[in-house]
Structure formats: structure tokens, C-alpha cells
Design an enzyme around this catalytic site. Structure first.
Site, PDB file in Angstrom:
ATOM      1  N   HIS A  56      -6.708  -4.552  -2.913  1.00 10.35           N
ATOM      2  CA  HIS A  56      -5.576  -3.627  -2.959  1.00 10.35           C
ATOM      3  C   HIS A  56      -4.416  -4.144  -2.110  1.00 10.35           C
ATOM      4  O   HIS A  56      -3.261  -4.150  -2.561  1.00 10.35           O
ATOM      5  CB  HIS A  56      -5.994  -2.228  -2.526  1.00 10.35           C
ATOM      6  CG  HIS A  56      -6.833  -2.152  -1.282  1.00 10.35           C
ATOM      7  ND1 HIS A  56      -7.286  -3.257  -0.570  1.00 10.35           N
ATOM      8  CD2 HIS A  56      -7.310  -1.072  -0.600  1.00 10.35           C
ATOM      9  CE1 HIS A  56      -7.987  -2.859   0.477  1.00 10.35           C
ATOM     10  NE2 HIS A  56      -8.031  -1.538   0.476  1.00 10.35           N
ATOM     11  N   TYR A  57      -4.716  -4.600  -0.906  1.00  8.58           N
ATOM     12  CA  TYR A  57      -3.689  -5.120  -0.010  1.00  8.58           C
ATOM     13  C   TYR A  57      -3.069  -6.404  -0.571  1.00  8.58           C
ATOM     14  O   TYR A  57      -1.840  -6.556  -0.611  1.00  8.58           O
ATOM     15  CB  TYR A  57      -4.296  -5.386   1.364  1.00  8.58           C
ATOM     16  CG  TYR A  57      -3.311  -5.864   2.400  1.00  8.58           C
ATOM     17  CD1 TYR A  57      -2.455  -4.968   3.036  1.00  8.58           C
ATOM     18  CD2 TYR A  57      -3.238  -7.209   2.762  1.00  8.58           C
ATOM     19  CE1 TYR A  57      -1.557  -5.400   3.999  1.00  8.58           C
ATOM     20  CE2 TYR A  57      -2.341  -7.647   3.716  1.00  8.58           C
ATOM     21  CZ  TYR A  57      -1.507  -6.739   4.325  1.00  8.58           C
ATOM     22  OH  TYR A  57      -0.602  -7.174   5.270  1.00  8.58           O
TER      23      TYR A  57
END
Length: 250
Positions: A156-157
Site C-alpha cells: 500500500h505504501y
């Protein structure tokens, strides 16, 4: 310390109450800029502004960066306080914790994208028209080396920061003839409070990948970011500047 001339400039720093954002605000004030600190944490914002006030003019704005109305209100409040906006440092970001993609909850994944990518879109959307009207602007997006390489257990990051690089390149080209330059920096990990959201295993992984064998200092990030916010940066736009201690060589 080299001097960066930001006399008369107003710089907005998102996530400015701590970490790299705080270091950027401090160096900007030391460089004769006025600073608007945007952050979601009202108590920490007040504390940081109190610490920085001796260095110059600081305004504080409590902002939820994923909410368009909140961003628009902060933009107007900043204009009311300072009269104009010359620089925008999109620094605010979250990690969302660590885990393999299939174990990360969808709500967590979406929140990271919202803060790290939708937030900069909304801030740029609100502030860029004012820069266009003045014929000047500098925007720096704080991405990550994870955007280039993709960190395991941080899909996600990594995806959010890769998207931020894409945004930087597109917006930089859209504004290239308007004296508004848009660039990104890609730091390796800096030892700030964001480490509290990571596992020790992930922290160790990041450190072993850095050839300099140490973490980034926030002041080192601030130096590059604020040069990119200055008039000395005149022919670089839609570009990515590395801060990874040798980890990334492109």
C-alpha cells in the site's frame, strides 16, 4: 550550513508538526521564509509552532488532507494569514503498518492511498490556481525509495508513493511554461516517529538496504527539499531527486 534564499516566500508544509515536515519548516524559517504548518494533530501543531515561532512567522492550520473542504479552507486561511503561497511541500504521509498484501485490510490499504496520494492531489488542486495567478510556484512531493523498488510487506505504501511520482511528472509537465516547478524526492527511511508504525523486522530490512549503513537525517531531507523550493532551482521540473544513501542509483 549553506544558505538558501527564501526571503519573502511563503511555504506550506503538510505534516509539518513532526519529522521531516518539522525539519523543513525549521530550515525554511532559517532561510527567511514564512511558513504555514498544516497537520491533522492540533495539539502537536500548537507545540511545534511554539517551538518554531522564535525563528520567524508561522501560522498553523488543522487539516484533514483527504477532505476537499478541509483542504480548501486551509488554503484560504493560509492566504488570509500570509497573502500568497509560493511553495508547497507535500510531506504528510502514513505507512499503514506492515504485512503481505493479502493480509492487509482493504480499509487500511485505501487509507494509505487517500493520505499519501489523494491528499497531495487535493492540496495541489487547491493551491496551484493561486500560483498560476502569481506566475510563480515551487511544489515538492515527498515520495519514497519504496516507490522505485517496492518494499515487501508495504504494498500500500509503495504503491501510494509510486503514484505520487506519477502525479509529479504529469503536473510538472502541465505547469512547465508557467514558472511553477514540480519535483519529488525519494528518501530512504528517516528515523522519526513514523517508525512507531513499523515492525522491527521492516526497520531492519530498510537499514540493511542502505549502502551508507545509516538512516536519513530529517535535516538532510530539508536541505534538498528547500533548494527545490528556491529560485535557484530554475530548470528542473517533473523530476525525482534521490535521498536514499546509495540504495537507489536511478
Amino acid at each position: 550550513m549553506n544558505q538558501i534564499d527564501l526571503s519573502g516566500r511563503v511555504i506550506v508544509v503538510t505534516g509539518g508538526a513532526r519529522g521531516i515536515g518539522y525539519a523543513v519548516a525549521q530550515r525554511a524559517l532559517e532561510s527567511s521564509a514564512r511558513v504555514a504548518l498544516w497537520d491533522v494533530d492540533a495539539a502537536r501543531l500548537a507545540q511545534s509552532a511554539g517551538e518554531l515561532a522564535a525563528l520567524g512567522q508561522v501560522s498553523t492550520h488543522v487539516v484533514e488532507l483527504t477532505d476537499e473542504a478541509s483542504v480548501n479552507a486551509a488554503t484560504q486561511a493560509t492566504l488570509d494569514a500570509h497573502g500568497h503561497i509560493d511553495g508547497l511541500v507535500n510531506n504528510a504521509g502514513i505507512t499503514g503498518g506492515n504485512g503481505p498484501l493479502w493480509e492487509l485490510p482493504p480499509d487500511t490499504w485505501r487509507r494509505v492511498i487517500d493520505v499519501n496520494l489523494i491528499g497531495p492531489y487535493l492540496t495541489c488542486r487547491a493551491i496551484v490556481p493561486h500560483m498560476i495567478a502569481r506566475g510563480y510556484g515551487r511544489i515538492v512531493n515527498v515520495a519514497s525509495v519504496a516507490a522505485k523498488e517496492g518494499n515487501p510487506n508495504a504494498s500500500h505504501y509503495s504503491a501510494s508513493k509510486a503514484g505520487l511520482i506519477g502525479l509529479t511528472k504529469s503536473l510538472g509537465k502541465e505547469l512547465a511554461t508557467k514558472n511553477i516547478l514540480v519535483n519529488a524526492v525519494t528518501p530512504a527511511a528517516a528515523k522519526t516517529e513514523i517508525f512507531d508504525t513499523m515492525t522491527q523486522q521492516h526497520i531492519d530490512y530498510m537499514l540493511q538496504r542502505i549502502p551508507m549503513a545509516r538512516f536519513l537525517q530529517p535535516s538532510e531531507a530539508a536541505a534538498m527539499i528547500l533548494w527545490l523550493c528556491s529560485e535557484d532551482c530554475a530548470f528542473s521540473t517533473a523530476s525525482v531527486f534521490d535521498l536514499s544513501g546509495g540504495r537507489a542509483t536511478y
